[in-house]
Design an enzyme around this catalytic site. Sequence first.
Site, PDB file in Angstrom:
ATOM      1  N   TYR B 122     -12.202   0.327  -2.600  1.00  0.00           N
ATOM      2  CA  TYR B 122     -12.477  -1.086  -2.424  1.00  0.00           C
ATOM      3  C   TYR B 122     -12.019  -1.514  -1.036  1.00  0.00           C
ATOM      4  CZ  TYR B 122     -13.106  -5.983  -3.371  1.00  0.00           C
ATOM      5  OH  TYR B 122     -13.559  -7.273  -3.323  1.00  0.00           O
ATOM      6  N   GLN B 186     -16.247  -7.819 -10.227  1.00  0.00           N
ATOM      7  CA  GLN B 186     -17.518  -7.214 -10.650  1.00  0.00           C
ATOM      8  C   GLN B 186     -17.738  -5.851 -10.007  1.00  0.00           C
ATOM      9  OE1 GLN B 186     -17.089 -10.102  -9.079  1.00  0.00           O
ATOM     10  NE2 GLN B 186     -18.576 -10.463  -7.458  1.00  0.00           N
ATOM     11  N   ASN B 209      -7.927  -8.919  -3.485  1.00  0.00           N
ATOM     12  CA  ASN B 209      -7.233 -10.149  -3.886  1.00  0.00           C
ATOM     13  C   ASN B 209      -6.778 -10.045  -5.346  1.00  0.00           C
ATOM     14  OD1 ASN B 209      -9.464 -10.649  -5.527  1.00  0.00           O
ATOM     15  ND2 ASN B 209     -10.399 -12.100  -4.105  1.00  0.00           N
ATOM     16  N   SER B 232       4.426  -6.212   2.882  1.00  0.00           N
ATOM     17  CA  SER B 232       4.954  -5.172   3.764  1.00  0.00           C
ATOM     18  C   SER B 232       6.447  -5.349   4.027  1.00  0.00           C
ATOM     19  CB  SER B 232       4.186  -5.213   5.081  1.00  0.00           C
ATOM     20  OG  SER B 232       4.447  -4.053   5.828  1.00  0.00           O
ATOM     21  N   GLN B 254       5.933  -6.328  11.476  1.00  0.00           N
ATOM     22  CA  GLN B 254       5.734  -6.406  10.031  1.00  0.00           C
ATOM     23  C   GLN B 254       5.730  -7.849   9.546  1.00  0.00           C
ATOM     24  OE1 GLN B 254       4.628  -3.674   8.219  1.00  0.00           O
ATOM     25  NE2 GLN B 254       4.514  -3.286  10.417  1.00  0.00           N
ATOM     26  N   HIS B 257       2.464  -9.788   9.208  1.00  0.00           N
ATOM     27  CA  HIS B 257       1.482  -9.426   8.179  1.00  0.00           C
ATOM     28  C   HIS B 257       1.291 -10.543   7.163  1.00  0.00           C
ATOM     29  CE1 HIS B 257      -0.094  -5.419   8.553  1.00  0.00           C
ATOM     30  NE2 HIS B 257       1.080  -4.906   8.838  1.00  0.00           N
ATOM     31  N   HIS B 323       8.864   0.964   5.202  1.00  0.00           N
ATOM     32  CA  HIS B 323       9.003   1.572   6.531  1.00  0.00           C
ATOM     33  C   HIS B 323      10.468   1.551   6.931  1.00  0.00           C
ATOM     34  CE1 HIS B 323       4.972  -0.465   6.608  1.00  0.00           C
ATOM     35  NE2 HIS B 323       4.606   0.747   6.962  1.00  0.00           N
ATOM     36  N   ASP B 356       1.057   2.963  11.557  1.00  0.00           N
ATOM     37  CA  ASP B 356       0.025   2.127  10.929  1.00  0.00           C
ATOM     38  C   ASP B 356      -1.379   2.578  11.314  1.00  0.00           C
ATOM     39  OD1 ASP B 356       1.686   0.471   9.586  1.00  0.00           O
ATOM     40  OD2 ASP B 356       1.625  -1.160  11.050  1.00  0.00           O
ATOM     41  N   GLU B 410       9.710  23.509 -36.306  1.00  0.00           N
ATOM     42  CA  GLU B 410       9.207  22.139 -36.153  1.00  0.00           C
ATOM     43  C   GLU B 410       8.326  21.715 -37.330  1.00  0.00           C
ATOM     44  OE1 GLU B 410       7.535  21.603 -32.233  1.00  0.00           O
ATOM     45  OE2 GLU B 410       9.479  21.986 -31.273  1.00  0.00           O
TER      46      GLU B 410
END
Lengths: 432, 432
Positions: B122, B186, B209, B232, B254, B257, B323, B356, B410
Amino acid sequence: MRIVSAGQFQLKREVDYGSAEQNAIVKAIVSAVKNEGDAALLNYTEQLDGMKLAPESLRVTEEELRAAYEQVEPSFVSAISAAAENIRAYHSRQKRNSWMDLQPDGSILGQIIRPLKRVGVYVPGGKASYPSSVLMNVIPAQVAGVPEIVMVTPPATNGKAGIDPYILVAAAEAGVNEIYRVGGAQAIAALAYGTESIAPVDKICGPGNIYVALAKREVYGAVDIDSIAGPSEIAVLADDSADPAYVAADLLSQAEHDEMASAVLVTTSEAFANACRDEVQRQLAELPRREIAEASINSYGVILLVDSIEEGISVINQMAPEHFELIVEEPIAYLGLIENAGAIFLGPYSSEPVGDYFAGPNHIIPTNGTARYSSPVDVDDFIKKSSLIYYSKEALLTNGETIMELARREGLEGHARAIEIRMRKEGKAGNE
Amino acid sequence: MRIVSAGQFQLKREVDYGSAEQNAIVKAIVSAVKNEGDAALLNYTEQLDGMKLAPESLRVTEEELRAAYEQVEPSFVSAISAAAENIRAYHSRQKRNSWMDLQPDGSILGQIIRPLKRVGVYVPGGKASYPSSVLMNVIPAQVAGVPEIVMVTPPATNGKAGIDPYILVAAAEAGVNEIYRVGGAQAIAALAYGTESIAPVDKICGPGNIYVALAKREVYGAVDIDSIAGPSEIAVLADDSADPAYVAADLLSQAEHDEMASAVLVTTSEAFANACRDEVQRQLAELPRREIAEASINSYGVILLVDSIEEGISVINQMAPEHFELIVEEPIAYLGLIENAGAIFLGPYSSEPVGDYFAGPNHIIPTNGTARYSSPVDVDDFIKKSSLIYYSKEALLTNGETIMELARREGLEGHARAIEIRMRKEGKAGNE
């Protein structure tokens, strides 16, 4: 056992996520143990397991472990010890080293592979005692190098707080470091968050009832958990060269586990299909766990007829069974075609119980079609990896402009500036 | 940035599991696409992305891919291609072979390692476009040998169904096989269950998202999913030998972000702490993404004073940061002490953006303390393992009694009989 042509045979069963009430009970137990520690842990142990314990008696002592060896047959000790040795040998071959890649510009890239520090293994109480599962959960962690392996198991409900001596001997042979007599959701919460008596772990594994399974889901994130196993499955692909009595016995060995267990035979021969069906009936009649096995065979047992071994393998790949026995002439010729199967047993002597108890590979294997993307428990489940970057000044000066271009393309100017400030100071101005 | 003594610094933030309404919306979308296929997929794409598409225009064509190369700067193509080459080289070192262990009794044990067959990646749409994330998700799968890598990404909402050309070029350089212009819950449902136009995959990875994240949780089990990344994090452990300007720039890289991102400096020197704090303020003032970085630094930025580098490492191990930069004299001397960190950057030139974008290790790294038990994305995330057991007749006859003893202990008589029936037929009666 029904005999049908191979069509869209669907093996999947629903996963039990528990009732709303069960979920609420588990949430309450986990939260109480998280907040109140030993007090809640001991309270639930009294309430749910009927065992009133003091904090200092939670941990199983060295004396109890030694006593357990006196309570079991010497032949059991040798058997479990031989099994442990094979399992240890097999899993030892999975160990990997940290590695480095040294670059001509002085940079070093690498991957650091380390064991988890502390792992908890849940062992169910109740009637059925499975020493073999103790070996299969503990030994991969021990081979991975996990220094602290903790076992929890419910105290016996006969009023004594003793633990099944067969389980204790298996734990000792496998290399468990600490054992606590607690069970249920409260034991899972104690492992995840720690209490005054039990230090928290990094990962929890091992099977349990629905409350244990829900508690593992609830604490996931605070710690890692293993995946939740579904009912056992066996699929056998056999041709005329196979012995119907062997195949029927192997099918029943899985069917006896659970009414939800599944036993599937795929074969190119109708005569063989009929012979197997009859053998299953014959052997079923004499099986101590007949009721369970019969329910399983009736609901989830089937014989599928296929035109060729290749078509049979394709049916198996669709199914992605937990256990797959291939009992045909020259089975190795088909090994390359098998895409999805948790454990593959080749030839007439690789009866599935060989793998359950003794050969060495793990018996905790993906179920419910998940062998398509997941794997039997192994050493990899008890390690973690860190990337290593040691960049040289030369490497930074050579590649700095490229790195800045990529960062600025993504609108991350701060990333670019972390490179640029170094390039300026080191005498190679970026972007001027 | 606050300067405090290292105490029980807690980095964890809550994971967003979505509102009840968001969960309900996702469940409805997933179920519609599962049941109605393309019809539902196209309907939601029109409804949510404002794009009316025909089934035959879902897939991005070869011509569009070629056109994308014309729409981006040649310098971008060389930069992304150089990055892809480094990432491929690093991940290639992680590949493992299937192995066999040949026993003197003729038995063979082994582990078969295979790539997943089909993987979905994705890629979010919207304002921010991250070609580097395409490389980091796709290349490990490609190196693992996954033959079918499918990318999905929402169509642009400007009325044209075009996709960001930088993303398309990154996809081509990484080795994506199919690209579909669908996004949201979807798209996740289509990847998991398949539609007339999109064949189902075995695993879905890549960020998105909250709807995408919830949809991945919803389809888990039908397919595998990657773990959900949190905000991050960077932690720097530095002594007086470090340059405060470098460290401040790395902290801000960072912080820019995300307002939830975390930037932590651990240092042995109060003077260095003050210098870094001032540098952060100075550099912050000129940062384009100042508002975001400032919010992050104010909420989740901190400078911790420690007495020694060893104490600093112990603070880092508690934190298990995504990191970790170690900028001290002779950093290699402390490498063995680092237990928990997703990616480790050693020395003054290993600025975090090097990792990165460019060096080779993956930039998808465990967050929120989970580096304690999990690892950066790598080739292992795109393979599956099957155990192999080929047991010889000799091995079965030698070990049969032991296996039966363990099975009977067993209470699984059916397991014992699967062994016994072979021992009887082969002339070595069990249990008589």
